[in-house]
Scaffold this active site. Structure first.
Site, PDB file in Angstrom:
ATOM      1  N   SER A  92       0.831  -1.223   0.000  1.00 45.98           N
ATOM      2  CA  SER A  92       0.000   0.000   0.000  1.00 45.98           C
ATOM      3  C   SER A  92       0.857   1.262   0.000  1.00 45.98           C
ATOM      4  O   SER A  92       0.547   2.240  -0.689  1.00 45.98           O
ATOM      5  CB  SER A  92      -0.961   0.004   1.195  1.00 45.98           C
ATOM      6  OG  SER A  92      -0.275  -0.221   2.398  1.00 45.98           O
TER       7      SER A  92
ATOM      8  N   HIS B 236      -1.999  -8.868   1.986  1.00 47.63           N
ATOM      9  CA  HIS B 236      -1.685  -7.592   2.669  1.00 47.63           C
ATOM     10  C   HIS B 236      -2.841  -7.285   3.623  1.00 47.63           C
ATOM     11  O   HIS B 236      -3.168  -8.093   4.478  1.00 47.63           O
ATOM     12  CB  HIS B 236      -1.448  -6.537   1.582  1.00 47.63           C
ATOM     13  CG  HIS B 236      -0.871  -5.240   2.047  1.00 47.63           C
ATOM     14  ND1 HIS B 236      -0.238  -5.072   3.245  1.00 47.63           N
ATOM     15  CD2 HIS B 236      -0.829  -3.999   1.440  1.00 47.63           C
ATOM     16  CE1 HIS B 236       0.174  -3.812   3.368  1.00 47.63           C
ATOM     17  NE2 HIS B 236      -0.188  -3.137   2.285  1.00 47.63           N
TER      18      HIS B 236
ATOM     19  N   HIS C  33       5.570 -12.736   7.553  1.00 45.92           N
ATOM     20  CA  HIS C  33       5.796 -11.358   7.116  1.00 45.92           C
ATOM     21  C   HIS C  33       6.975 -11.312   6.156  1.00 45.92           C
ATOM     22  O   HIS C  33       7.909 -12.100   6.284  1.00 45.92           O
ATOM     23  CB  HIS C  33       6.075 -10.440   8.312  1.00 45.92           C
ATOM     24  CG  HIS C  33       5.848  -9.001   7.988  1.00 45.92           C
ATOM     25  ND1 HIS C  33       6.830  -8.203   7.456  1.00 45.92           N
ATOM     26  CD2 HIS C  33       4.734  -8.224   8.082  1.00 45.92           C
ATOM     27  CE1 HIS C  33       6.322  -6.999   7.246  1.00 45.92           C
ATOM     28  NE2 HIS C  33       5.061  -6.976   7.610  1.00 45.92           N
TER      29      HIS C  33
ATOM     30  N   ARG D  16       2.881  -4.466  16.739  1.00 46.20           N
ATOM     31  CA  ARG D  16       1.492  -4.000  16.579  1.00 46.20           C
ATOM     32  C   ARG D  16       0.534  -5.082  17.085  1.00 46.20           C
ATOM     33  O   ARG D  16      -0.535  -4.775  17.606  1.00 46.20           O
ATOM     34  CB  ARG D  16       1.213  -3.673  15.105  1.00 46.20           C
ATOM     35  CG  ARG D  16       2.116  -2.575  14.545  1.00 46.20           C
ATOM     36  CD  ARG D  16       1.966  -2.415  13.044  1.00 46.20           C
ATOM     37  NE  ARG D  16       2.342  -3.617  12.310  1.00 46.20           N
ATOM     38  CZ  ARG D  16       2.215  -3.772  10.991  1.00 46.20           C
ATOM     39  NH1 ARG D  16       1.712  -2.783  10.260  1.00 46.20           N
ATOM     40  NH2 ARG D  16       2.581  -4.887  10.402  1.00 46.20           N
TER      41      ARG D  16
ATOM     42  N   ASP E 255      -2.313  -8.257  11.495  1.00 47.49           N
ATOM     43  CA  ASP E 255      -3.673  -8.651  11.130  1.00 47.49           C
ATOM     44  C   ASP E 255      -4.204  -9.828  11.937  1.00 47.49           C
ATOM     45  O   ASP E 255      -5.394 -10.137  11.876  1.00 47.49           O
ATOM     46  CB  ASP E 255      -3.729  -8.981   9.633  1.00 47.49           C
ATOM     47  CG  ASP E 255      -3.469  -7.756   8.787  1.00 47.49           C
ATOM     48  OD1 ASP E 255      -3.997  -6.695   9.132  1.00 47.49           O
ATOM     49  OD2 ASP E 255      -2.716  -7.847   7.805  1.00 47.49           O
TER      50      ASP E 255
HETATM   51  N1  HAX Z   1       0.973 -19.786   6.243  1.00 47.54           N
HETATM   52  C1  HAX Z   1       1.427 -20.726   5.364  1.00 47.54           C
HETATM   53  N2  HAX Z   1       2.473 -20.542   4.547  1.00 47.54           N
HETATM   54  C2  HAX Z   1       3.108 -19.366   4.642  1.00 47.54           C
HETATM   55  C3  HAX Z   1       2.733 -18.367   5.561  1.00 47.54           C
HETATM   56  C4  HAX Z   1       1.600 -18.610   6.366  1.00 47.54           C
HETATM   57  N3  HAX Z   1       1.144 -17.709   7.216  1.00 47.54           N
HETATM   58  N4  HAX Z   1       3.572 -17.328   5.423  1.00 47.54           N
HETATM   59  C5  HAX Z   1       4.435 -17.653   4.438  1.00 47.54           C
HETATM   60  N5  HAX Z   1       4.150 -18.885   3.972  1.00 47.54           N
HETATM   61  C6  HAX Z   1       4.797 -19.578   2.850  1.00 47.54           C
HETATM   62  C7  HAX Z   1       4.689 -18.705   1.614  1.00 47.54           C
HETATM   63  O1  HAX Z   1       3.413 -18.821   0.996  1.00 47.54           O
HETATM   64  C8  HAX Z   1       5.830 -19.226   0.780  1.00 47.54           C
HETATM   65  O2  HAX Z   1       5.399 -20.418   0.197  1.00 47.54           O
HETATM   66  P1  HAX Z   1       5.867 -20.843  -1.303  1.00 47.54           P
HETATM   67  O3  HAX Z   1       7.330 -21.021  -1.210  1.00 47.54           O
HETATM   68  O4  HAX Z   1       5.091 -22.076  -1.564  1.00 47.54           O
HETATM   69  O5  HAX Z   1       5.471 -19.709  -2.204  1.00 47.54           O
HETATM   70  C9  HAX Z   1       6.893 -19.562   1.828  1.00 47.54           C
HETATM   71  O6  HAX Z   1       6.173 -19.682   3.079  1.00 47.54           O
HETATM   72  C10 HAX Z   1       7.937 -18.496   1.990  1.00 47.54           C
HETATM   73  O7  HAX Z   1       7.310 -17.262   2.267  1.00 47.54           O
HETATM   74  P2  HAX Z   1       8.062 -16.131   3.121  1.00 47.54           P
HETATM   75  O8  HAX Z   1       9.305 -15.767   2.394  1.00 47.54           O
HETATM   76  O9  HAX Z   1       8.185 -16.518   4.536  1.00 47.54           O
HETATM   77  O10 HAX Z   1       6.996 -14.962   3.082  1.00 47.54           O
HETATM   78  P3  HAX Z   1       6.733 -13.909   1.914  1.00 47.54           P
HETATM   79  O11 HAX Z   1       7.608 -12.731   2.151  1.00 47.54           O
HETATM   80  O12 HAX Z   1       6.753 -14.527   0.572  1.00 47.54           O
HETATM   81  O13 HAX Z   1       5.201 -13.499   2.206  1.00 47.54           O
HETATM   82  C11 HAX Z   1       3.353 -12.912   3.545  1.00 47.54           C
HETATM   83  C12 HAX Z   1       4.850 -12.731   3.311  1.00 47.54           C
HETATM   84  C13 HAX Z   1       2.897 -11.964   4.620  1.00 47.54           C
HETATM   85  C14 HAX Z   1       2.602 -12.583   2.242  1.00 47.54           C
HETATM   86  C15 HAX Z   1       3.095 -14.388   3.959  1.00 47.54           C
HETATM   87  O14 HAX Z   1       3.726 -14.618   5.209  1.00 47.54           O
HETATM   88  C16 HAX Z   1       1.625 -14.729   4.066  1.00 47.54           C
HETATM   89  O15 HAX Z   1       1.021 -15.097   3.043  1.00 47.54           O
HETATM   90  N6  HAX Z   1       1.009 -14.620   5.306  1.00 47.54           N
HETATM   91  C17 HAX Z   1      -0.395 -14.873   5.466  1.00 47.54           C
HETATM   92  C18 HAX Z   1      -1.201 -13.674   4.991  1.00 47.54           C
HETATM   93  C19 HAX Z   1      -0.993 -12.492   5.921  1.00 47.54           C
HETATM   94  O16 HAX Z   1      -1.091 -12.598   7.125  1.00 47.54           O
HETATM   95  N7  HAX Z   1      -0.755 -11.318   5.334  1.00 47.54           N
HETATM   96  C20 HAX Z   1      -0.601 -10.062   6.091  1.00 47.54           C
HETATM   97  C21 HAX Z   1       0.844  -9.637   6.241  1.00 47.54           C
HETATM   98  C22 HAX Z   1       1.002  -8.343   6.993  1.00 47.54           C
HETATM   99  C23 HAX Z   1       0.476  -7.224   6.198  1.00 47.54           C
HETATM  100  O17 HAX Z   1       0.942  -6.818   5.176  1.00 47.54           O
HETATM  101  N8  HAX Z   1      -0.635  -6.702   6.638  1.00 47.54           N
HETATM  102  O18 HAX Z   1      -1.279  -5.815   5.929  1.00 47.54           O
END
Ligand code: HAX
Length: 440
Positions: free
Chosen positions: A242, A272, A318, A327, A373
């Site tokens: 964002s 996000h 994250h 937070r 979140d």
């Molecule tokens: N559950 C299961 N698998 C997860 C995970 C979770 N909570 N978090 C990461 N992973 C997986 C990823 O999907 C990725 O899998 P692949 O290799 O198969 O693609 C692997 O672990 C490596 O990911 P990472 O390097 O640890 O994390 P990224 O930087 O790629 O992604 C995210 C960060 C926040 C998008 C990710 O942790 C996620 O999808 N979390 C769940 C959704 C979430 O809570 N989002 C909010 C984040 C905070 C925010 O921005 N708020 O607005």
């Protein structure tokens, strides 16, 4: 007394001199190198953006202008009788880099109240949107519709010189932030409450008024929650979707309305900001499956089912953080004070007990700890804001404070249009052939 704008103006010259000196005298110093993993993997850790209003440390979490969340809960002015910081205070801090007084906050409240009235054409537009349109779509559309008010766009057309860009942006930013609680509340009441709207209370602050206009709770603690929520979601340095989207679109001299609307479109993604609605949905599915608060074993099973189904545990992980998000901690402290025995809070606490271990065993995520979140939904739900597909709008109202404070600085510093370099897969393969890595 000098106004917020006068105070900002005094800071522009010295700050511009610092930035120009860095670029001119040390422009060729490397602060970051880039490998193929980062090119393919979402640009993690590549330092490529100036963002002064906050900075994220992967272990310590966010600092707003150098202050941690516990420091800000202590130092920022509060509403009368309250204990949580006023969002007006964090905006002042993000914009000026200084802790405001109670009078400084009161002046911003007054200024925003004056600018908060929604024009009739905007209300007509909002009334024309089908009610089953996602609240984030409605929110982004409303912000974009207001673009016809843009001072920046008007003055640009009238050939405003570059030195005035920040001034026109400041006006847009103040006009836009002022209206966000009214827009959010309007969408909420129209979508879920039969269109019966609640007028703002001129005695209330910006965050207190949002809580008031929602009309879901008369508990003063709900207003306190809203103030805390709006402070802690306001910024998370510049690289998140964002913030980066707002900054990127603004770099083309698209005004604050275009820029924030773009930022909100990014916030609406489930990886996000939409994760806050996903968390509540996931918890409700869990309660449905086990008929209430689950046992630890049931919780573990539900998590593995989620993961084995190829889905993520929402609210965990994250892109930058590598520990529990401060937070999340602030919200947990709020829950421990106001709703320690609430079933949903017990579930959120149980998730916190179980998820890090399960995610570590799962072995994919680099960060098994909760992010912001994972907690917000339960607090909102407790006070009667149960319509969880609205939750990201609260996040958006808050996020505007940080990304728009930075946008004023972007225009004051004369930051250029953004244009990072992209390459093709073939380009990378050729590069590797021409620069073979040394044998390991
Ligand atoms: N559950 C299961 N698998 C997860 C995970 C979770 N909570 N978090 C990461 N992973 C997986 C990823 O999907 C990725 O899998 P692949 O290799 O198969 O693609 C692997 O672990 C490596 O990911 P990472 O390097 O640890 O994390 P990224 O930087 O790629 O992604 C995210 C960060 C926040 C998008 C990710 O942790 C996620 O999808 N979390 C769940 C959704 C979430 O809570 N989002 C909010 C984040 C905070 C925010 O921005 N708020 O607005």
């Amino acid at each position: 007394m000098s106004t917020l704008k006068d105070k900002f103006y005094l800071k522009v010259g010295p700050m511009k001199a610092r930035v120009q000196s860095l670029a001119k005298e040390h422009g060729d110093v490397n602060v970051s190198s880039v490998n193929i993993g980062q090119v393919v993997g979402g640009a993690r850790d590549i330092i490529s953006m100036l963002w002064d209003v906050s900075l994220l440390d992967k272990f310590e979490g966010i600092r707003f202008r150098g202050f941690s969340i516990p420091e800000l809960r202590d130092k920022l002015p509060k509403a009368p009788g309250g204990t949580e910081p006023l969002p007006e205070g964090i905006f002042y801090l993000l914009l000026l880099g200084e802790i405001p007084t109670a009078e400084d906050c009161a002046a911003i409240t007054e200024e925003w109240q004056k600018r908060s009235v929604l024009p009739q054409y905007l209300i007509d537009t909002m009334n024309a949107i089908p009610k089953d349109t996602h609240p984030m779509t409605q929110f982004s559309m409303a912000i974009l519709q207001l673009q016809r008010e843009s001072e920046f766009a008007r003055r640009y057309k009238e050939k405003m010189p570059k030195t005035q860009y920040w001034d026109a942006t400041y006006e847009d930013v103040m006009n836009l932030i002022a209206k966000l609680p009214n827009i959010a509340a309007y969408i909420f009441r129209r979508t879920y409450m039969g269109g019966k709207h609640i007028a703002p209370d001129p005695k209330l602050d910006w965050g207190g008024n949002l809580a008031h206009m929602l009309g879901v709770s008369n508990d003063p603690a709900f207003k306190e929650l809203m103030r805390l929520y709006l402070c802690i979601h306001s910024d998370h340095e510049g690289g998140n979707v964002s913030a980066h989207a707002t900054h990127l679109v603004g770099s083309a001299l698209s005004d604050a309305y275009y820029s924030l609307s773009a930022g909100m479109d990014g916030l609406a993604g489930p990886l996000h900001g939409l994760a806050n609605q996903e968390v509540l949905g996931w918890i409700q599915d869990l309660m449905k499956e086990f008929g209430g608060v689950p046992t630890k074993e049931q919780m573990e099973k539900f998590m593995w089912d989620t993961l084995n189904g190829g889905r993520v545990i929402p609210g965990y992980g994250h892109a930058v953080l590598r520990k529990t998000d401060p937070r999340y901690v602030a919200q947990r402290e709020f829950a421990l004070k106001h709703m320690p025995d609430y079933d949903l809070f017990k579930i959120v606490s149980l998730v916190y007990e179980v998820a890090p271990d399960v995610l570590t065993k799962h072995g994919k995520t680099k960060n098994p700890w909760p992010n912001v979140d994972a907690h917000s939904g339960v607090l909102l739900y407790y006070y009667g804001a149960t319509q969880f597909d609205f939750y990201t709008v609260f996040f958006g109202v808050s996020r505007a404070l940080g990304v728009l404070a930075q946008l004023v600085w972007d225009r004051a510093l004369g930051l250029p249009i953004e244009r990072p370099k992209s390459v093709t897969t073939e380009w990378l393969e050729t590069f590797l052939k021409e620069h073979p890595p040394a044998a390991k």
